[in-house]
Enzyme design. Structure first.
Site, PDB file in Angstrom:
ATOM      1  N   GLU A  26     -52.738  -3.886 -49.299  1.00 31.05           N
ATOM      2  CA  GLU A  26     -53.760  -4.186 -48.314  1.00 31.05           C
ATOM      3  C   GLU A  26     -53.951  -2.975 -47.409  1.00 31.05           C
ATOM      4  O   GLU A  26     -52.979  -2.295 -47.064  1.00 31.05           O
ATOM      5  CB  GLU A  26     -53.360  -5.399 -47.476  1.00 31.05           C
ATOM      6  CG  GLU A  26     -54.418  -5.819 -46.468  1.00 31.05           C
ATOM      7  CD  GLU A  26     -53.988  -6.998 -45.607  1.00 31.05           C
ATOM      8  OE1 GLU A  26     -54.844  -7.564 -44.910  1.00 31.05           O
ATOM      9  OE2 GLU A  26     -52.780  -7.339 -45.625  1.00 31.05           O
ATOM     10  N   HIS A  35     -36.943  -0.568 -45.494  1.00 27.26           N
ATOM     11  CA  HIS A  35     -37.815  -0.262 -46.630  1.00 27.26           C
ATOM     12  C   HIS A  35     -38.169  -1.529 -47.375  1.00 27.26           C
ATOM     13  O   HIS A  35     -37.592  -2.591 -47.149  1.00 27.26           O
ATOM     14  CB  HIS A  35     -37.170   0.764 -47.578  1.00 27.26           C
ATOM     15  CG  HIS A  35     -35.939   0.285 -48.270  1.00 27.26           C
ATOM     16  ND1 HIS A  35     -34.667   0.511 -47.774  1.00 27.26           N
ATOM     17  CD2 HIS A  35     -35.748  -0.405 -49.431  1.00 27.26           C
ATOM     18  CE1 HIS A  35     -33.774  -0.008 -48.585  1.00 27.26           C
ATOM     19  NE2 HIS A  35     -34.395  -0.579 -49.601  1.00 27.26           N
TER      20      HIS A  35
END
Length: 254
Positions: free
Chosen positions: A122, A7
């Site tokens: 992004e 993560h």
């Protein structure tokens, strides 16, 4: 060391607002939650995240603190199908997401938005992985050679791609034998010799291992920083730092 990225953690100032944002705009669902006396951690990801795919961890501290973004951490990247960059970006715009860097301004190769706390996200085109799943996280480094060597030596990652521009270079690192759907690390090196401020709005990357104690011994043998050892973390996880001070958590695989 077999250590896929588990993560990436970022800190938020309003947990409910952040959860609504990620669940509404990226169709994330809650995968897990940890409630402590002073903070809450929530793990998020797409419904059909790959078994080795990374999750997003949102950390909310209960004392109402604010955060400095800094520039040593860059962004997280999420995937959309190859032919859906423009439509996906337009969908976010129609939903009221901040118009930060549209596809046209990025050569129709990618785009950027920001979440409610200003973390950059992004949007990249991929022919694999669930839509909106995490593709990579970008960190800025002051010495590309040291940074590449750190990930190779400490975690046995491979150099899997690079992008050379006039003023900077991007290097991608992934674990050996990684599935395409796994998260990679993007190292950004600017040629002008600038230095960076870490800030505290970004937290850490986490890698998952089978044996925490064995992995920690290897990390120390490979001269990575002894930051928070397993014993100090209740033998549930540990933390080291790379050559630039980015925190890397080591957790046990589920």
């Amino acid at each position: 060391m077999d250590a896929p990225i588990d993560h990436v953690m970022l800190r938020v100032e309003d947990l409910e607002e952040s959860l609504e944002w990620y669940q509404t705009h990226l169709d994330y669902e809650e995968k897990g939650r940890w409630e402590a006396d002073t903070f809450t951690n929530v793990f998020l990801g797409p419904e059909d995240v790959h078994e080795d795919g990374a999750l997003l961890e949102l950390t909310y501290n209960h004392d109402g603190r604010t955060y400095e973004m800094g520039d040593a951490w860059g962004h997280i990247a999420v995937r959309v199908p190859e032919d859906e960059l423009e439509s996906s970006y337009q969908q976010l715009m129609d939903e009221g997401v901040e118009d930060y860097r549209d596809p046209e301004s990025c050569g129709n190769r990618y785009a950027f938005v920001k979440d409610p706390d200003g973390h950059e996200i992004e949007i990249v085109k991929r022919d694999y992985g669930a839509k909106w799943s995490l593709d990579h996280t970008m960190i800025r480094v002051e010495d590309a050679t040291e940074a590449l060597g750190y990930w190779l030596r400490t975690f046995e990652y491979e150099h899997t791609g690079r992008w050379e521009a006039e003023t900077f270079a991007n290097y991608f690192m992934s674990r050996e034998g990684a599935a395409p759907e796994e998260m990679s690390v993007e190292l950004t090196y600017n040629y002008d010799g600038r230095t960076y401020t870490m800030g505290d709005a970004w937290g850490h990357l986490a890698v998952a291992v089978d044996d925490l104690d064995e992995a920690w011994e290897q990390v120390l043998e490979r001269e990575s920083e002894d930051y928070r050892d397993p014993e100090s973390c209740g033998d549930r996880y540990a933390f080291t730092k790379d050559q630039d001070g980015h925190e890397i958590e080591i957790v046990r695989k589920d």
